[in-house]
Structure formats: C-alpha cells, structure tokens
Design an enzyme around this catalytic site. Structure first.
Site, PDB file in Angstrom:
ATOM      1  N   ARG A 172      41.295  84.362  31.870  1.00 25.08           N
ATOM      2  CA  ARG A 172      40.083  85.183  31.898  1.00 25.08           C
ATOM      3  C   ARG A 172      39.922  85.936  30.583  1.00 25.08           C
ATOM      4  O   ARG A 172      38.831  86.085  30.055  1.00 25.08           O
ATOM      5  CB  ARG A 172      40.115  86.175  33.084  1.00 25.08           C
ATOM      6  CG  ARG A 172      39.024  87.243  32.991  1.00 25.08           C
ATOM      7  CD  ARG A 172      38.705  87.943  34.304  1.00 25.08           C
ATOM      8  NE  ARG A 172      39.862  88.251  35.112  1.00 25.08           N
ATOM      9  CZ  ARG A 172      40.734  89.244  34.855  1.00 25.08           C
ATOM     10  NH1 ARG A 172      40.570  90.034  33.806  1.00 25.08           N
ATOM     11  NH2 ARG A 172      41.760  89.440  35.637  1.00 25.08           N
ATOM     12  N   TYR A 204      12.521  88.100  29.808  1.00 21.78           N
ATOM     13  CA  TYR A 204      12.914  87.185  30.884  1.00 21.78           C
ATOM     14  C   TYR A 204      13.002  87.931  32.225  1.00 21.78           C
ATOM     15  O   TYR A 204      13.553  89.041  32.291  1.00 21.78           O
ATOM     16  CB  TYR A 204      14.271  86.573  30.521  1.00 21.78           C
ATOM     17  CG  TYR A 204      14.775  85.585  31.523  1.00 21.78           C
ATOM     18  CD1 TYR A 204      14.173  84.345  31.656  1.00 21.78           C
ATOM     19  CD2 TYR A 204      15.856  85.890  32.343  1.00 21.78           C
ATOM     20  CE1 TYR A 204      14.638  83.423  32.588  1.00 21.78           C
ATOM     21  CE2 TYR A 204      16.335  84.980  33.268  1.00 21.78           C
ATOM     22  CZ  TYR A 204      15.712  83.751  33.386  1.00 21.78           C
ATOM     23  OH  TYR A 204      16.173  82.845  34.300  1.00 21.78           O
ATOM     24  N   ASP A 236      17.256  88.801  22.441  1.00 24.13           N
ATOM     25  CA  ASP A 236      17.491  87.573  23.208  1.00 24.13           C
ATOM     26  C   ASP A 236      16.894  86.433  22.382  1.00 24.13           C
ATOM     27  O   ASP A 236      15.687  86.319  22.237  1.00 24.13           O
ATOM     28  CB  ASP A 236      16.820  87.694  24.588  1.00 24.13           C
ATOM     29  CG  ASP A 236      17.072  86.485  25.474  1.00 24.13           C
ATOM     30  OD1 ASP A 236      17.279  85.375  24.934  1.00 24.13           O
ATOM     31  OD2 ASP A 236      17.039  86.634  26.708  1.00 24.13           O
ATOM     32  N   LYS A 277      19.845  76.712  27.847  1.00 21.40           N
ATOM     33  CA  LYS A 277      18.604  76.111  27.359  1.00 21.40           C
ATOM     34  C   LYS A 277      18.887  75.198  26.149  1.00 21.40           C
ATOM     35  O   LYS A 277      19.586  74.229  26.287  1.00 21.40           O
ATOM     36  CB  LYS A 277      17.598  77.225  27.058  1.00 21.40           C
ATOM     37  CG  LYS A 277      17.528  78.306  28.151  1.00 21.40           C
ATOM     38  CD  LYS A 277      17.000  77.801  29.486  1.00 21.40           C
ATOM     39  CE  LYS A 277      17.243  78.769  30.645  1.00 21.40           C
ATOM     40  NZ  LYS A 277      16.723  80.124  30.478  1.00 21.40           N
TER      41      LYS A 277
HETATM   42  C1  PLP Z   1      17.105  81.426  31.087  1.00 28.38           C
HETATM   43  C2  PLP Z   1      17.015  82.665  30.306  1.00 28.38           C
HETATM   44  C3  PLP Z   1      17.888  83.745  30.523  1.00 28.38           C
HETATM   45  C4  PLP Z   1      18.930  83.723  31.625  1.00 28.38           C
HETATM   46  O1  PLP Z   1      19.898  82.776  31.380  1.00 28.38           O
HETATM   47  P1  PLP Z   1      20.746  82.010  32.522  1.00 28.38           P
HETATM   48  O2  PLP Z   1      21.609  81.104  31.741  1.00 28.38           O
HETATM   49  O3  PLP Z   1      19.755  81.332  33.423  1.00 28.38           O
HETATM   50  O4  PLP Z   1      21.499  83.064  33.263  1.00 28.38           O
HETATM   51  C5  PLP Z   1      17.790  84.842  29.707  1.00 28.38           C
HETATM   52  N1  PLP Z   1      16.858  84.914  28.735  1.00 28.38           N
HETATM   53  C6  PLP Z   1      15.986  83.909  28.509  1.00 28.38           C
HETATM   54  C7  PLP Z   1      14.984  84.041  27.422  1.00 28.38           C
HETATM   55  C8  PLP Z   1      16.029  82.765  29.285  1.00 28.38           C
HETATM   56  O5  PLP Z   1      15.153  81.762  29.053  1.00 28.38           O
END
Ligand code: PLP
Length: 378
Positions: free
Chosen positions: A46, A98, A170, A195
């Site tokens: 971990r 998000y 982000d 993504k």
């Molecule tokens: C999908 C997404 C998240 C969350 O990510 P997960 O991997 O689904 O937990 C956060 N910010 C953006 C811009 C996203 O597209």
C-alpha cells in the site's frame, strides 16, 4: 527529449534480473526486510510498490513535475488531495467542474466542514470576489465539460500567489501532451487517468503530480494513509498506454477537427462548442496555454425531438459516459454527466436537452462522418 520520446524512454528502466527494458509487474504485497531496524524503499504494497513507483515517476516526467502519485481512480486522487485541507478551510472551484468532484465537495467534505464557493473561473474578477480570509485553494478544469469553456491558468496562478493559495488543475481533458499546468505555475495537477492516459476504456485510475517537496510529502502521506492506490497491474497497463499517448491524441484530435467542420456545417445542428469556436471567449487564452484542443466537443441540435433518433440510429459510435478511448462515444450531458445540476442552472449555462457531447476516438474519419450523418438524417 521531446514529449513522445520521454513517454517511451523517460525512465531508462532496465530490469536488474533479466535486463528487460519493459517494466515487470511486481504483485507482492510485502517485501522481505533486508536488515532489521533499517528503512527500505519497498516494505508494504500500500505504501509503495515498484510497478506503481515506475508509473508515478513517468507521470512526473511527463507533467514536467517532481513527484507523481497513482491512485485507484480519478476521484480517489482528487479526494486524497482534498484531505490535506482542514475544517473551516475554504476552496474556490469552477462551476463547470466534473460532477464527481462537485459531489465529494458538496456531499462528503461539507460534512467535515470544508467550505466552498463555486464560481465562473473563466472570469478572473469573479474568482477574486470569491476569495475569503479562510480560502486556501482554487480548483479549476480547463477546457470545461461540456461547454469547453477556458480558464486562464496563468491568471488563476497569479491571483492564487497574491493570496497565498494553492492552484489545483484537473488536466484530464488535455493530458500533459497538450497542456502542462505545473509549467504555468500551478501547484497540483490531478488526472482521471481512466480517460486519455489509459486510452482504451479498460482501466480506472487517477494521478497527482506536484513540484513542491513538502506538498509531495502530504500527498504521499494521504496516499498511504487512505490507501486508494493503483494496483500493480493497472499501473503497468497505464505505462504501456502512455507510450502511445501522443499518437493516440494526435489521431483523435485530427478526427475532431474534421468532425467539428462537419457539425458546424450540418443543417440540423444549431451550435458547436469547442476550444477553437469563434463563440468561445477563451479561444486566445487557450492558444497561449495549450498546444492543442484535445478530442472532446459538444454540439446542439436544432430540434429536441431528433435527440432520441440520433442516439438510436448510431451504429458505430456508442452512447456511453466516458472519453479518451479508442472508441468514439457520445453522451447526453443534461441527463447524464450534469443530471444533478438544477434545471434552471443548466438552461442558464446552455446545457440543454438538445446538447450532445462527443468524445472522439481513433476510427477512420470517413466511417465516423458516415455514422453521424446517417444518425442525423434518419
Ligand atoms: C472522469 C473524470 C474524473 C473522475 O475520474 P474517475 O477515474 O472516473 O474517478 C475527474 N475529472 C474529470 C475531468 C473526469 O473526466
């Protein structure tokens, strides 16, 4: 080294046992103590794992930062970052962030008395107005989803520095290939690596990258204390994916340029949203902080009664709520990604029932256009 070379050679990894230059997957949860009473790099999975560590170093290289951390999801990464704040602290966040980030702030951290203000971060005056004596950070996403609004990263950093706040970006939509917020002065970059970074719709992962050593200690502490870590196998998959990040984003982006052209000129389409549309007031700012537009855009149909038939008649393109993978996906922001936003707020921002978001993949552009054309005209 240029970006794509770094993605492939950035770590200079050579396995000591077999001289393989591909990372091994180290599944062990515990490591033999070499000498009682001394610390070693790997003790318990971990806290640190060799495969995860390689990925974390690579992500730091790609974001041009010093320290990277890998989490079990984008939300795990963002949550772990927010745990550095304490009750009574106040955070300014973009209105268009998000939905999951909105949810942990309003439904979870609010219970621990973390204060927040959502504001239109594309307007720097509004950001200044939202700052209070208790404010500790500004959290932004640019381009935003689904309107592709642009926030001026340098402008936010300047305001943050004047007030002694952290800037958190982000960077999921553009990836470090097209935008590197740390180079623009941001303190923390977060990613949903689910993504574009993973790129194949088969991994859920999150990344945090920072420059500052003491901030890095805090993220590391949160990572080991909370334990929302990325598994060795998923870490390995992500490193594999990162080698092709540039060519994947290039291809998806070229498809995007052509699809934008197609949708702009289609008689059933009222409006298109992308970072390079003339209707985007952040167009010039975007050009100054990013080297591309990525592969997500939105369009608005003229008639609401065409929305269902559009989705029903797509054969190649899939109706699904993600982005950044090989397959082109479409989603309906007003009932899916922004379902929780009040109706009045959605309408005021233009997130109407006639809006469709497209996450462009790697298929041949002619096949994509044919599929979209058919679905629009049926
Ligand atoms: C999908 C997404 C998240 C969350 O990510 P997960 O991997 O689904 O937990 C956060 N910010 C953006 C811009 C996203 O597209």
């Amino acid at each position: 080294m240029k970006f794509e070379t770094k993605a492939i050679h950035g770590l200079k990894y050579i396995d000591k046992r077999y001289s393989s230059w591909n990372n091994n997957i180290s599944m062990a949860s515990a490591y033999k103590t070499k000498e009682f009473g001394t610390e070693q790099e790997f003790e318990y999975g971990r806290v640190s794992n060799p495969t995860r560590r390689e990925l974390e170093k690579l992500m730091a290289v790609l974001e041009n930062g010093k320290h990277g951390y890998a989490f079990s999801s984008g939300m795990a990464a963002i949550t772990s970052v927010f745990t550095r704040f304490k009750a009574g602290d106040h955070i300014v966040l973009g209105t268009d962030i998000y939905g999951g980030t909105y949810r942990i702030i309003t439904d979870i951290f609010a219970k621990f008395n973390l204060k927040y203000t959502f504001t239109d971060t594309t307007n720097l005056d509004k950001v200044k107005d939202a700052i209070k004596p208790e404010t500790v950070a500004i959290f932004i996403e640019t381009p935003s989803n689904p309107l592709l609004d642009i926030t001026d990263i340098r402008g936010i950093v300047k305001i943050a520095k004047e007030h002694g706040l952290l800037t958190i970006v982000d960077n999921t939509f553009l990836t470090p290939y097209l935008q590197r917020p740390l180079e623009l002065g941001a303190d923390i970059v977060v990613h949903s690596a689910t993504k574009f970074l993973s790129g194949h719709h088969d991994v859920i992962a999150g990344i945090v990258v920072v420059n500052d050593d003491s901030l890095s200690e805090e993220i590391w502490f949160a990572q080991k204390a909370i334990g929302a870590i990325l598994s060795p196998f998923d870490s390995w998959l992500l490193m594999r994916s990162l080698k092709t990040l540039k060519i994947r984003v290039d291809t998806a982006q070229n498809n995007t340029f052509k699809l934008l052209e197609f949708f702009r000129n289609h008689p059933s389409v009222e409006k298109v949203y992308s970072p390079i549309e003339n209707n985007n007031k952040g167009k010039e700012i975007h050009k100054n902080q990013a080297s591309g537009i990525g592969a997500v855009f939105s369009f608005v149909l003229k008639q609401e009664n065409k929305v269902k038939s559009f989705f029903d008649n797509l054969k190649l393109v899939t109706l699904a709520p993600s982005l950044g993978g090989a397959e082109t996906l479409v989603t309906h922001p007003s009932t899916v990604t922004h379902a929780e936003m009040p109706e009045s707020e959605k309408n005021a921002r233009g997130i109407t029932n006639t809006m469709i978001r497209v996450a462009v993949g790697l298929e041949n552009i002619d096949d994509l256009i044919e599929d979209f054309k058919n679905a629009l005209e049926k």
